[in-house]
Motif scaffolding. Sequence first.
Motif, short mmCIF file in Angstrom:
data_model
loop_
_atom_site.label_atom_id
_atom_site.label_comp_id
_atom_site.label_asym_id
_atom_site.label_seq_id
_atom_site.Cartn_x
_atom_site.Cartn_y
_atom_site.Cartn_z
N LEU A 1 -1.55 -2.38 -4.28
CA LEU A 1 -1.95 -3.76 -4.47
C LEU A 1 -3.47 -3.90 -4.37
O LEU A 1 -4.07 -4.64 -5.14
CB LEU A 1 -1.26 -4.67 -3.44
N THR A 2 -4.08 -3.18 -3.45
CA THR A 2 -5.54 -3.23 -3.34
C THR A 2 -6.20 -2.76 -4.62
O THR A 2 -7.14 -3.39 -5.12
CB THR A 2 -6.03 -2.40 -2.14
N MET A 3 -5.73 -1.68 -5.17
CA MET A 3 -6.29 -1.17 -6.44
C MET A 3 -6.12 -2.19 -7.55
O MET A 3 -7.03 -2.41 -8.36
CB MET A 3 -5.61 0.14 -6.83
N MET A 4 -4.95 -2.82 -7.60
CA MET A 4 -4.69 -3.82 -8.64
C MET A 4 -5.57 -5.05 -8.44
O MET A 4 -6.07 -5.62 -9.41
CB MET A 4 -3.21 -4.20 -8.64
N ALA A 5 -5.76 -5.46 -7.19
CA ALA A 5 -6.61 -6.62 -6.92
C ALA A 5 -8.05 -6.32 -7.30
O ALA A 5 -8.74 -7.16 -7.90
CB ALA A 5 -6.51 -7.01 -5.44
N ARG A 6 -8.53 -5.13 -6.97
CA ARG A 6 -9.91 -4.76 -7.32
C ARG A 6 -10.08 -4.70 -8.84
O ARG A 6 -11.07 -5.18 -9.38
CB ARG A 6 -10.28 -3.42 -6.67
N GLU A 7 -9.11 -4.13 -9.52
CA GLU A 7 -9.17 -4.07 -10.98
C GLU A 7 -9.14 -5.46 -11.60
O GLU A 7 -9.86 -5.76 -12.54
CB GLU A 7 -8.01 -3.23 -11.52
N SER A 8 -8.32 -6.33 -11.03
CA SER A 8 -8.21 -7.70 -11.55
C SER A 8 -9.51 -8.48 -11.36
O SER A 8 -9.96 -9.17 -12.26
CB SER A 8 -7.06 -8.44 -10.84
N VAL A 9 -10.10 -8.35 -10.18
CA VAL A 9 -11.37 -9.06 -9.92
C VAL A 9 -12.46 -8.51 -10.82
O VAL A 9 -13.28 -9.25 -11.37
CB VAL A 9 -11.75 -8.96 -8.42
N ARG A 10 -12.48 -7.19 -11.00
CA ARG A 10 -13.47 -6.57 -11.88
C ARG A 10 -13.30 -7.08 -13.32
O ARG A 10 -14.27 -7.42 -13.99
CB ARG A 10 -13.33 -5.05 -11.82
N HIS A 11 -12.08 -7.15 -13.77
CA HIS A 11 -11.80 -7.63 -15.13
C HIS A 11 -12.18 -9.10 -15.25
O HIS A 11 -12.76 -9.52 -16.26
CB HIS A 11 -10.33 -7.43 -15.47
N TYR A 12 -11.86 -9.89 -14.24
CA TYR A 12 -12.20 -11.32 -14.26
C TYR A 12 -13.71 -11.52 -14.30
O TYR A 12 -14.20 -12.42 -14.98
CB TYR A 12 -11.60 -12.03 -13.04
N ALA A 13 -14.44 -10.68 -13.60
CA ALA A 13 -15.90 -10.81 -13.56
C ALA A 13 -16.51 -10.64 -14.95
O ALA A 13 -17.49 -11.31 -15.29
CB ALA A 13 -16.51 -9.79 -12.60
N SER A 14 -15.95 -9.75 -15.76
CA SER A 14 -16.53 -9.51 -17.08
C SER A 14 -15.84 -10.28 -18.20
O SER A 14 -16.48 -10.65 -19.18
CB SER A 14 -16.53 -8.02 -17.40
N GLN A 15 -14.55 -10.55 -18.06
CA GLN A 15 -13.81 -11.18 -19.16
C GLN A 15 -13.42 -12.63 -18.89
O GLN A 15 -13.05 -13.34 -19.81
CB GLN A 15 -12.54 -10.38 -19.46
N GLY A 16 -13.46 -13.04 -17.63
CA GLY A 16 -13.14 -14.43 -17.31
C GLY A 16 -11.67 -14.75 -17.26
O GLY A 16 -11.29 -15.91 -17.16
N GLU A 17 -10.82 -13.74 -17.29
CA GLU A 17 -9.38 -13.99 -17.21
C GLU A 17 -8.65 -12.73 -16.75
O GLU A 17 -9.16 -11.62 -16.86
CB GLU A 17 -8.83 -14.44 -18.56
N GLU B 1 0.82 -1.22 0.00
CA GLU B 1 0.00 0.00 0.00
C GLU B 1 0.85 1.27 0.00
O GLU B 1 0.41 2.32 0.45
CB GLU B 1 -0.95 -0.01 1.21
N ASP B 2 2.05 1.17 -0.51
CA ASP B 2 2.96 2.30 -0.58
C ASP B 2 2.31 3.45 -1.36
O ASP B 2 1.76 3.23 -2.44
CB ASP B 2 4.25 1.86 -1.28
N PRO B 3 2.33 4.67 -0.82
CA PRO B 3 1.69 5.79 -1.53
C PRO B 3 2.30 6.10 -2.90
O PRO B 3 1.65 6.68 -3.76
CB PRO B 3 1.85 6.99 -0.58
N ASP B 4 3.55 5.69 -3.11
CA ASP B 4 4.18 5.88 -4.41
C ASP B 4 3.85 4.75 -5.38
O ASP B 4 4.35 4.73 -6.50
CB ASP B 4 5.71 5.98 -4.26
N CYS B 5 3.04 3.79 -4.93
CA CYS B 5 2.60 2.65 -5.76
C CYS B 5 3.77 1.89 -6.35
O CYS B 5 3.79 1.57 -7.53
CB CYS B 5 1.64 3.14 -6.84
N TRP B 6 4.75 1.59 -5.52
CA TRP B 6 5.96 0.92 -5.97
C TRP B 6 5.69 -0.49 -6.48
O TRP B 6 6.43 -1.01 -7.30
CB TRP B 6 6.99 0.91 -4.84
N ILE B 7 4.64 -1.13 -5.99
CA ILE B 7 4.33 -2.50 -6.40
C ILE B 7 3.88 -2.57 -7.86
O ILE B 7 4.04 -3.57 -8.53
CB ILE B 7 3.26 -3.12 -5.47
#
Length: 166
Positions: free
Chosen positions: A114-130, A100-106
């Motif tokens: 990482l939370t933003m990336m996980a949310r985006e990934s789950v959202r993408h998986y929900a609509s695209q399946g991958e 959760e580094d404010p500079d988004c080093w991950i």
Amino acid sequence: MESRPLSTQSIQNNMDFWQPALLSIDREHLPEMPLRNSRARDIKRTHGYANGAEQIYVDNIVGHQFRLSAKPNYKLLGLDAEKASLWAKDVEARFTDWAEDPDCWIDAEEKRTLTMMARESVRHYASQGEILASAEWRRYANNHRPQTCIKLIGCGSFLTTSNYPI
């Protein structure tokens, strides 16, 4: 009207005509995938209930913060429960600082935690399946941060109809 059990002969007759193709799941679904994905994206954008359902799905899976829950097998490691608990708290704190580094080093693009990336990934998986991501290594040096980062790759950016051999 009474129901009669099916005879072995009638089951055999029905089974003779049932000859499904022996294809992989990908091979079965790839011809319709572009149409399915475009429909999923469209309904998500234009239908309030679908959009809300996806948001609830993401919230239930990721929540407000994607956190590590370290539970070491302290007996196997030869530690007592108190030392293992202290170790777990230390590892969880270090993970949170990294993820959760404010500079988004991950993030390879340095735009998301990482939370933003996980949310985006789950959202993408929900609509695209991958989901497609790549582990990257930063070339430029920064001594106090890990050099490993994650790059999310948009699946729609490289998939075309010609990628689906039939």
